[in-house]
Design a protein around this motif. Structure first.
Motif, PDB file in Angstrom:
ATOM      1  N   TRP B  35       0.552  -8.003 -10.254  1.00 40.24           N
ATOM      2  CA  TRP B  35      -0.375  -7.634  -9.188  1.00 40.24           C
ATOM      3  C   TRP B  35      -0.118  -8.544  -7.980  1.00 40.24           C
ATOM      4  O   TRP B  35       0.009  -9.759  -8.116  1.00 40.24           O
ATOM      5  CB  TRP B  35      -1.827  -7.800  -9.633  1.00 40.24           C
ATOM      6  CG  TRP B  35      -2.340  -6.659 -10.443  1.00 40.24           C
ATOM      7  CD1 TRP B  35      -2.477  -6.607 -11.804  1.00 40.24           C
ATOM      8  CD2 TRP B  35      -2.796  -5.392  -9.943  1.00 40.24           C
ATOM      9  NE1 TRP B  35      -2.997  -5.396 -12.180  1.00 40.24           N
ATOM     10  CE2 TRP B  35      -3.197  -4.633 -11.065  1.00 40.24           C
ATOM     11  CE3 TRP B  35      -2.916  -4.827  -8.668  1.00 40.24           C
ATOM     12  CZ2 TRP B  35      -3.709  -3.335 -10.942  1.00 40.24           C
ATOM     13  CZ3 TRP B  35      -3.413  -3.552  -8.549  1.00 40.24           C
ATOM     14  CH2 TRP B  35      -3.808  -2.817  -9.684  1.00 40.24           C
ATOM     15  N   TYR B  36      -0.072  -7.885  -6.807  1.00 40.52           N
ATOM     16  CA  TYR B  36       0.076  -8.604  -5.554  1.00 40.52           C
ATOM     17  C   TYR B  36      -1.122  -8.307  -4.665  1.00 40.52           C
ATOM     18  O   TYR B  36      -1.714  -7.234  -4.717  1.00 40.52           O
ATOM     19  CB  TYR B  36       1.333  -8.150  -4.801  1.00 40.52           C
ATOM     20  CG  TYR B  36       2.641  -8.608  -5.387  1.00 40.52           C
ATOM     21  CD1 TYR B  36       3.336  -7.820  -6.294  1.00 40.52           C
ATOM     22  CD2 TYR B  36       3.191  -9.824  -5.008  1.00 40.52           C
ATOM     23  CE1 TYR B  36       4.549  -8.232  -6.818  1.00 40.52           C
ATOM     24  CE2 TYR B  36       4.410 -10.246  -5.525  1.00 40.52           C
ATOM     25  CZ  TYR B  36       5.077  -9.447  -6.427  1.00 40.52           C
ATOM     26  OH  TYR B  36       6.273  -9.861  -6.944  1.00 40.52           O
ATOM     27  N   LYS B  37      -1.417  -9.269  -3.804  1.00 38.85           N
ATOM     28  CA  LYS B  37      -2.449  -9.121  -2.783  1.00 38.85           C
ATOM     29  C   LYS B  37      -1.785  -9.261  -1.421  1.00 38.85           C
ATOM     30  O   LYS B  37      -1.008 -10.187  -1.208  1.00 38.85           O
ATOM     31  CB  LYS B  37      -3.503 -10.229  -2.951  1.00 38.85           C
ATOM     32  CG  LYS B  37      -4.524 -10.329  -1.831  1.00 38.85           C
ATOM     33  CD  LYS B  37      -5.397 -11.565  -2.027  1.00 38.85           C
ATOM     34  CE  LYS B  37      -6.423 -11.706  -0.915  1.00 38.85           C
ATOM     35  NZ  LYS B  37      -7.232 -12.957  -1.068  1.00 38.85           N
ATOM     36  N   GLN B  38      -2.076  -8.334  -0.517  1.00 42.54           N
ATOM     37  CA  GLN B  38      -1.520  -8.425   0.819  1.00 42.54           C
ATOM     38  C   GLN B  38      -2.628  -8.380   1.853  1.00 42.54           C
ATOM     39  O   GLN B  38      -3.274  -7.344   2.040  1.00 42.54           O
ATOM     40  CB  GLN B  38      -0.505  -7.307   1.078  1.00 42.54           C
ATOM     41  CG  GLN B  38       0.216  -7.454   2.409  1.00 42.54           C
ATOM     42  CD  GLN B  38       1.300  -6.422   2.611  1.00 42.54           C
ATOM     43  OE1 GLN B  38       1.295  -5.372   1.992  1.00 42.54           O
ATOM     44  NE2 GLN B  38       2.258  -6.714   3.482  1.00 42.54           N
ATOM     45  N   GLU B  39      -2.820  -9.484   2.518  1.00 39.68           N
ATOM     46  CA  GLU B  39      -3.786  -9.547   3.602  1.00 39.68           C
ATOM     47  C   GLU B  39      -3.161  -9.003   4.879  1.00 39.68           C
ATOM     48  O   GLU B  39      -1.937  -8.967   5.019  1.00 39.68           O
ATOM     49  CB  GLU B  39      -4.263 -10.980   3.797  1.00 39.68           C
ATOM     50  CG  GLU B  39      -5.003 -11.528   2.577  1.00 39.68           C
ATOM     51  CD  GLU B  39      -5.363 -12.980   2.734  1.00 39.68           C
ATOM     52  OE1 GLU B  39      -6.412 -13.267   3.351  1.00 39.68           O
ATOM     53  OE2 GLU B  39      -4.615 -13.825   2.247  1.00 39.68           O
ATOM     54  N   SER B  40      -4.006  -8.606   5.787  1.00 40.21           N
ATOM     55  CA  SER B  40      -3.539  -7.984   7.011  1.00 40.21           C
ATOM     56  C   SER B  40      -2.554  -8.890   7.758  1.00 40.21           C
ATOM     57  O   SER B  40      -2.844 -10.062   8.005  1.00 40.21           O
ATOM     58  CB  SER B  40      -4.734  -7.666   7.915  1.00 40.21           C
ATOM     59  OG  SER B  40      -4.318  -7.054   9.107  1.00 40.21           O
ATOM     60  N   GLY B  41      -1.386  -8.352   8.073  1.00 37.81           N
ATOM     61  CA  GLY B  41      -0.396  -9.085   8.840  1.00 37.81           C
ATOM     62  C   GLY B  41       0.399 -10.111   8.055  1.00 37.81           C
ATOM     63  O   GLY B  41       1.162 -10.884   8.636  1.00 37.81           O
ATOM     64  N   LYS B  42       0.229 -10.103   6.737  1.00 36.82           N
ATOM     65  CA  LYS B  42       0.943 -11.083   5.912  1.00 36.82           C
ATOM     66  C   LYS B  42       1.784 -10.383   4.853  1.00 36.82           C
ATOM     67  O   LYS B  42       1.607  -9.199   4.592  1.00 36.82           O
ATOM     68  CB  LYS B  42      -0.057 -12.026   5.234  1.00 36.82           C
ATOM     69  CG  LYS B  42      -0.876 -12.869   6.202  1.00 36.82           C
ATOM     70  CD  LYS B  42      -1.792 -13.801   5.451  1.00 36.82           C
ATOM     71  CE  LYS B  42      -2.608 -14.650   6.413  1.00 36.82           C
ATOM     72  NZ  LYS B  42      -3.528 -15.581   5.691  1.00 36.82           N
ATOM     73  N   GLY B  43       2.664 -11.134   4.230  1.00 33.53           N
ATOM     74  CA  GLY B  43       3.454 -10.597   3.138  1.00 33.53           C
ATOM     75  C   GLY B  43       2.653 -10.570   1.847  1.00 33.53           C
ATOM     76  O   GLY B  43       1.653 -11.274   1.709  1.00 33.53           O
ATOM     77  N   PRO B  44       3.062  -9.759   0.882  1.00 33.35           N
ATOM     78  CA  PRO B  44       2.365  -9.718  -0.411  1.00 33.35           C
ATOM     79  C   PRO B  44       2.403 -11.078  -1.099  1.00 33.35           C
ATOM     80  O   PRO B  44       3.402 -11.778  -1.057  1.00 33.35           O
ATOM     81  CB  PRO B  44       3.164  -8.677  -1.201  1.00 33.35           C
ATOM     82  CG  PRO B  44       3.823  -7.825  -0.171  1.00 33.35           C
ATOM     83  CD  PRO B  44       4.133  -8.758   0.951  1.00 33.35           C
ATOM     84  N   GLN B  45       1.305 -11.401  -1.733  1.00 39.58           N
ATOM     85  CA  GLN B  45       1.175 -12.677  -2.433  1.00 39.58           C
ATOM     86  C   GLN B  45       0.942 -12.417  -3.916  1.00 39.58           C
ATOM     87  O   GLN B  45       0.086 -11.619  -4.278  1.00 39.58           O
ATOM     88  CB  GLN B  45      -0.007 -13.441  -1.833  1.00 39.58           C
ATOM     89  CG  GLN B  45      -0.318 -14.766  -2.499  1.00 39.58           C
ATOM     90  CD  GLN B  45      -1.585 -15.396  -1.933  1.00 39.58           C
ATOM     91  OE1 GLN B  45      -2.288 -14.782  -1.135  1.00 39.58           O
ATOM     92  NE2 GLN B  45      -1.889 -16.597  -2.363  1.00 39.58           N
ATOM     93  N   PHE B  46       1.715 -13.071  -4.755  1.00 39.23           N
ATOM     94  CA  PHE B  46       1.571 -12.925  -6.206  1.00 39.23           C
ATOM     95  C   PHE B  46       0.176 -13.367  -6.642  1.00 39.23           C
ATOM     96  O   PHE B  46      -0.316 -14.415  -6.230  1.00 39.23           O
ATOM     97  CB  PHE B  46       2.630 -13.768  -6.898  1.00 39.23           C
ATOM     98  CG  PHE B  46       2.438 -13.915  -8.379  1.00 39.23           C
ATOM     99  CD1 PHE B  46       1.863 -15.046  -8.916  1.00 39.23           C
ATOM    100  CD2 PHE B  46       2.844 -12.899  -9.229  1.00 39.23           C
ATOM    101  CE1 PHE B  46       1.688 -15.179 -10.276  1.00 39.23           C
ATOM    102  CE2 PHE B  46       2.680 -13.026 -10.592  1.00 39.23           C
ATOM    103  CZ  PHE B  46       2.102 -14.175 -11.126  1.00 39.23           C
ATOM    104  N   ILE B  47      -0.469 -12.543  -7.472  1.00 43.12           N
ATOM    105  CA  ILE B  47      -1.781 -12.906  -8.010  1.00 43.12           C
ATOM    106  C   ILE B  47      -1.664 -13.269  -9.483  1.00 43.12           C
ATOM    107  O   ILE B  47      -2.019 -14.351  -9.908  1.00 43.12           O
ATOM    108  CB  ILE B  47      -2.793 -11.753  -7.878  1.00 43.12           C
ATOM    109  CG1 ILE B  47      -2.936 -11.290  -6.439  1.00 43.12           C
ATOM    110  CG2 ILE B  47      -4.149 -12.173  -8.435  1.00 43.12           C
ATOM    111  CD1 ILE B  47      -3.807 -10.057  -6.315  1.00 43.12           C
ATOM    112  N   ILE B  48      -1.191 -12.308 -10.262  1.00 40.87           N
ATOM    113  CA  ILE B  48      -1.175 -12.479 -11.702  1.00 40.87           C
ATOM    114  C   ILE B  48      -0.208 -11.480 -12.298  1.00 40.87           C
ATOM    115  O   ILE B  48       0.065 -10.440 -11.703  1.00 40.87           O
ATOM    116  CB  ILE B  48      -2.599 -12.286 -12.299  1.00 40.87           C
ATOM    117  CG1 ILE B  48      -2.662 -12.768 -13.749  1.00 40.87           C
ATOM    118  CG2 ILE B  48      -3.063 -10.842 -12.163  1.00 40.87           C
ATOM    119  CD1 ILE B  48      -4.099 -12.854 -14.281  1.00 40.87           C
TER     120      ILE B  48
END
Lengths: 117, 114
Positions: B35-48
């Motif tokens: 699962w990745y999280k992507q905030e507005s204007g940023k690249g996807p960030q690994f969650i879990i």
């Protein structure tokens, strides 16, 4: 922490220009990737590299080329930019052994929003 | 072909409530999900992430559940906060037999109401 950096956050180019997008990772990862991200289409893989000087086409390589002269750096090149290449470009890297592991998490850079006029 | 998809494109929750984001996958041979999280204007960030030999994995305020019987993956966020507002992607190893490829879902936008 893994850090993936991209040379520009925002870039504006004209049709026909040659465009270089640079990506650097500091974790000695073997694998590096270039994606583009468009509304409604999600992430699409352009090219990837699993070793220095090695590259493989992704799902949408047309109009792009890449260069991996050093392990930490992976460059995406638009030989002659076109308006349909306006997009968010994301670089990612992952560790692995010669690109044969399916279990490596990819770590992304902040993205470069490219506009081609 | 093989695909990773999401049930809901947008999820709106009240701050403090729990959020559940769903993902359906079709490749029964996938042995790993992220699962990745992507905030507005940023690249996807690994969650879990979770391996296919597990049913559940917990992180900080997040839990991923894997139901291999129905090929379903979910991400649960406890006590959702405004900072959780983002687009969430699930990903699985790509169908192409080339190492380290991932196939990404289309994403679900989570909106947290104060």
């Amino acid at each position: 922490d893994v850090k993936v950096t991209q040379s520009s956050r925002y870039l504006v180019k004209r049709t026909g220009e040659k465009v270089f997008l640079e990506c650097v990772q500091d974790m000695d990862h073997e694998n590096m990737f270039w994606y583009r991200q468009d509304p409604g289409l999600g992430l699409r893989l352009i090219y990837f590299s699993y070793d220095v000087k090695m590259k493989e086409k992704g799902d949408i390589p047309e109009g792009y080329s890449v260069s991996r002269e050093k392990k930490e750096r992976f460059s995406l090149i638009l030989e002659s930019a076109s308006t349909n290449q306006t997009s968010m470009y994301l670089c990612a890297s992952s560790s692995g052994t010669s690109g044969r592991s399916f279990t490596d998490t990819q770590y992304f850079g902040p993205g470069t929003r490219l506009t081609v006029l | 072909g093989e695909s990773v998809g999401l049930h809901l494109p947008t999820l709106s929750v009240q701050e403090g409530d729990n959020s559940i984001i769903n993902c359906a996958y079709s490749n029964s041979a996938s042995d790993y999900f992220i699962w990745y999280k992507q905030e507005s204007g940023k690249g996807p960030q690994f969650i879990i992430d979770i391996r296919s030999n597990m049913d559940k994995r917990q992180g900080q305020r997040v839990t991923v559940l894997l139901n291999k019987t129905v090929k379903h993956l979910s991400l649960q966020i406890a006590a959702t906060q405004p900072g959780d507002s983002a687009v969430y992607f699930c990903a699985e190893p790509g169908a192409r037999n080339a190492g380290n490829m991932l196939t990404f879902g289309g994403g679900t936008r989570l909106m947290v109401k104060p």
